[in-house]
Design a protein around this motif. Structure first.
Motif, PDB file in Angstrom:
ATOM      1  N   HIS A 156      27.195  45.109  47.789  1.00 56.48           N
ATOM      2  CA  HIS A 156      28.067  43.998  47.415  1.00 56.48           C
ATOM      3  C   HIS A 156      29.284  44.559  46.692  1.00 56.48           C
ATOM      4  N   THR A 157      30.421  43.938  46.903  1.00 56.16           N
ATOM      5  CA  THR A 157      31.632  44.335  46.196  1.00 56.16           C
ATOM      6  C   THR A 157      32.073  43.197  45.286  1.00 56.16           C
ATOM      7  N   LEU A 158      32.766  43.574  44.243  1.00 61.28           N
ATOM      8  CA  LEU A 158      33.393  42.591  43.376  1.00 61.28           C
ATOM      9  C   LEU A 158      34.639  43.197  42.778  1.00 61.28           C
ATOM     10  N   ARG A 159      35.545  42.343  42.383  1.00 56.36           N
ATOM     11  CA  ARG A 159      36.783  42.764  41.728  1.00 56.36           C
ATOM     12  C   ARG A 159      36.702  42.309  40.283  1.00 56.36           C
ATOM     13  N   THR A 160      36.697  43.267  39.371  1.00 59.56           N
ATOM     14  CA  THR A 160      36.665  42.895  37.961  1.00 59.56           C
ATOM     15  C   THR A 160      38.071  42.521  37.513  1.00 59.56           C
ATOM     16  N   LYS A 161      38.147  41.726  36.450  1.00 56.46           N
ATOM     17  CA  LYS A 161      39.436  41.175  36.020  1.00 56.46           C
ATOM     18  C   LYS A 161      39.944  41.743  34.702  1.00 56.46           C
ATOM     19  N   ALA A 162      39.051  42.373  33.941  1.00 56.46           N
ATOM     20  CA  ALA A 162      39.427  42.867  32.614  1.00 56.46           C
ATOM     21  C   ALA A 162      38.915  44.287  32.429  1.00 56.46           C
ATOM     22  N   ARG A 163      39.395  44.954  31.393  1.00 51.77           N
ATOM     23  CA  ARG A 163      38.903  46.313  31.129  1.00 51.77           C
ATOM     24  C   ARG A 163      37.418  46.292  30.832  1.00 51.77           C
ATOM     25  N   GLU A 164      36.981  45.310  30.056  1.00 58.05           N
ATOM     26  CA  GLU A 164      35.564  45.195  29.731  1.00 58.05           C
ATOM     27  C   GLU A 164      35.124  43.757  29.942  1.00 58.05           C
ATOM     28  N   GLU A 165      34.064  43.595  30.723  1.00 56.36           N
ATOM     29  CA  GLU A 165      33.506  42.260  30.942  1.00 56.36           C
ATOM     30  C   GLU A 165      32.105  42.369  31.503  1.00 56.36           C
ATOM     31  N   ALA A 211      22.699  31.840  29.280  1.00 58.93           N
ATOM     32  CA  ALA A 211      22.967  30.449  28.906  1.00 58.93           C
ATOM     33  C   ALA A 211      24.178  30.320  27.978  1.00 58.93           C
ATOM     34  N   ASP A 212      24.339  31.251  27.068  1.00 55.35           N
ATOM     35  CA  ASP A 212      25.404  31.173  26.067  1.00 55.35           C
ATOM     36  C   ASP A 212      26.375  32.332  26.267  1.00 55.35           C
ATOM     37  N   PRO A 213      27.610  32.051  26.730  1.00 53.94           N
ATOM     38  CA  PRO A 213      28.594  33.124  26.972  1.00 53.94           C
ATOM     39  C   PRO A 213      28.942  33.943  25.726  1.00 53.94           C
ATOM     40  N   SER A 214      28.685  33.407  24.542  1.00 52.99           N
ATOM     41  CA  SER A 214      29.005  34.171  23.332  1.00 52.99           C
ATOM     42  C   SER A 214      28.121  35.412  23.202  1.00 52.99           C
ATOM     43  N   VAL A 215      26.947  35.411  23.837  1.00 52.94           N
ATOM     44  CA  VAL A 215      26.093  36.598  23.816  1.00 52.94           C
ATOM     45  C   VAL A 215      26.816  37.757  24.503  1.00 52.94           C
ATOM     46  N   ARG A 216      27.460  37.485  25.628  1.00 55.03           N
ATOM     47  CA  ARG A 216      28.226  38.534  26.325  1.00 55.03           C
ATOM     48  C   ARG A 216      29.330  39.088  25.434  1.00 55.03           C
ATOM     49  N   LYS A 217      30.031  38.205  24.746  1.00 52.84           N
ATOM     50  CA  LYS A 217      31.095  38.644  23.833  1.00 52.84           C
ATOM     51  C   LYS A 217      30.525  39.507  22.717  1.00 52.84           C
ATOM     52  N   ASP A 245      35.731  49.846  32.413  1.00 53.74           N
ATOM     53  CA  ASP A 245      36.980  50.572  32.693  1.00 53.74           C
ATOM     54  C   ASP A 245      37.770  49.866  33.794  1.00 53.74           C
ATOM     55  N   GLY A 246      37.897  48.576  33.678  1.00 50.53           N
ATOM     56  CA  GLY A 246      38.567  47.788  34.714  1.00 50.53           C
ATOM     57  C   GLY A 246      40.002  47.490  34.350  1.00 50.53           C
ATOM     58  N   PRO A 247      40.590  46.619  35.144  1.00 49.47           N
ATOM     59  CA  PRO A 247      40.028  45.996  36.338  1.00 49.47           C
ATOM     60  C   PRO A 247      39.989  46.970  37.512  1.00 49.47           C
ATOM     61  N   ARG A 248      38.963  46.793  38.332  1.00 49.33           N
ATOM     62  CA  ARG A 248      38.755  47.660  39.494  1.00 49.33           C
ATOM     63  C   ARG A 248      37.990  46.921  40.583  1.00 49.33           C
ATOM     64  N   ASP A 249      38.038  47.497  41.776  1.00 48.60           N
ATOM     65  CA  ASP A 249      37.129  47.081  42.834  1.00 48.60           C
ATOM     66  C   ASP A 249      35.835  47.849  42.598  1.00 48.60           C
ATOM     67  N   ARG A 250      34.722  47.136  42.568  1.00 49.61           N
ATOM     68  CA  ARG A 250      33.445  47.753  42.239  1.00 49.61           C
ATOM     69  C   ARG A 250      32.398  47.449  43.303  1.00 49.61           C
ATOM     70  N   LEU A 251      31.328  48.211  43.238  1.00 52.22           N
ATOM     71  CA  LEU A 251      30.235  48.113  44.193  1.00 52.22           C
ATOM     72  C   LEU A 251      28.930  48.030  43.425  1.00 52.22           C
ATOM     73  N   PHE A 252      27.999  47.229  43.925  1.00 53.43           N
ATOM     74  CA  PHE A 252      26.633  47.269  43.410  1.00 53.43           C
ATOM     75  C   PHE A 252      25.685  47.016  44.566  1.00 53.43           C
ATOM     76  N   TYR A 253      24.471  47.511  44.416  1.00 53.51           N
ATOM     77  CA  TYR A 253      23.454  47.385  45.457  1.00 53.51           C
ATOM     78  C   TYR A 253      22.299  46.539  44.942  1.00 53.51           C
TER      79      TYR A 253
END
Length: 128
Positions: free
Chosen positions: A3-12, A51-57, A116-124
């Motif tokens: 799967h590919t994704l495009r990240t939007k920020a340096r860290e997310e 459930a709570d986006p503040s955990v990610r922050k 280290d974004g934003p970048r095009d990334r890959l995951f399996y």
């Protein structure tokens, strides 16, 4: 499955749970293991509360405290902090599959960790 994704920020942290769940559903596997793997040295994958986006922050803030962007690093690319964060979190997660579903807890989600974004990334998503 790749799967590919495009990240939007340096860290997310990006929730990829639905992608993994759909891969399990479409595979027809009822019992087994799901491995989510990130083939990058400045990214990672983790399981945590979705459930709570503040955990990610909070996670990102504390990782910045552990490995600040500016530090006494030898690596000349300027992204040593991203390499350290990737090593701390890890490149893979294993989730059991039962009755054709990922055995995630009520509040758990699977997150692609960009350092280290934003970048095009890959995951399996690998199923067995």
């Amino acid at each position: 499955m790749a799967h590919t994704l495009r990240t939007k920020a340096r860290e997310e942290l990006i929730d990829i749970s639905r992608t993994a769940e759909e891969d399990v559903r479409s595979s027809g596997i009822k019992e087994g293991l799901c491995v989510v793997y990130v083939p990058h040295t400045t990214a990672a994958v983790t399981i945590n509360e979705d459930a709570d986006p503040s955990v990610r922050k909070d996670i990102l803030r504390q990782l910045k405290n552990l490995a600040p962007r500016k530090g006494e690093y030898s690596h000349l690319e300027g992204n040593s902090d991203a390499h350290i964060k990737s090593s701390l979190i890890g490149a893979s997660q294993v989730i059991p599959i039962h009755d054709g579903r990922l055995m995630l807890g009520t509040w758990q989600g699977i997150f692609f960790c960009e350092f280290d974004g934003p970048r095009d990334r890959l995951f399996y998503v690998l199923l067995k």
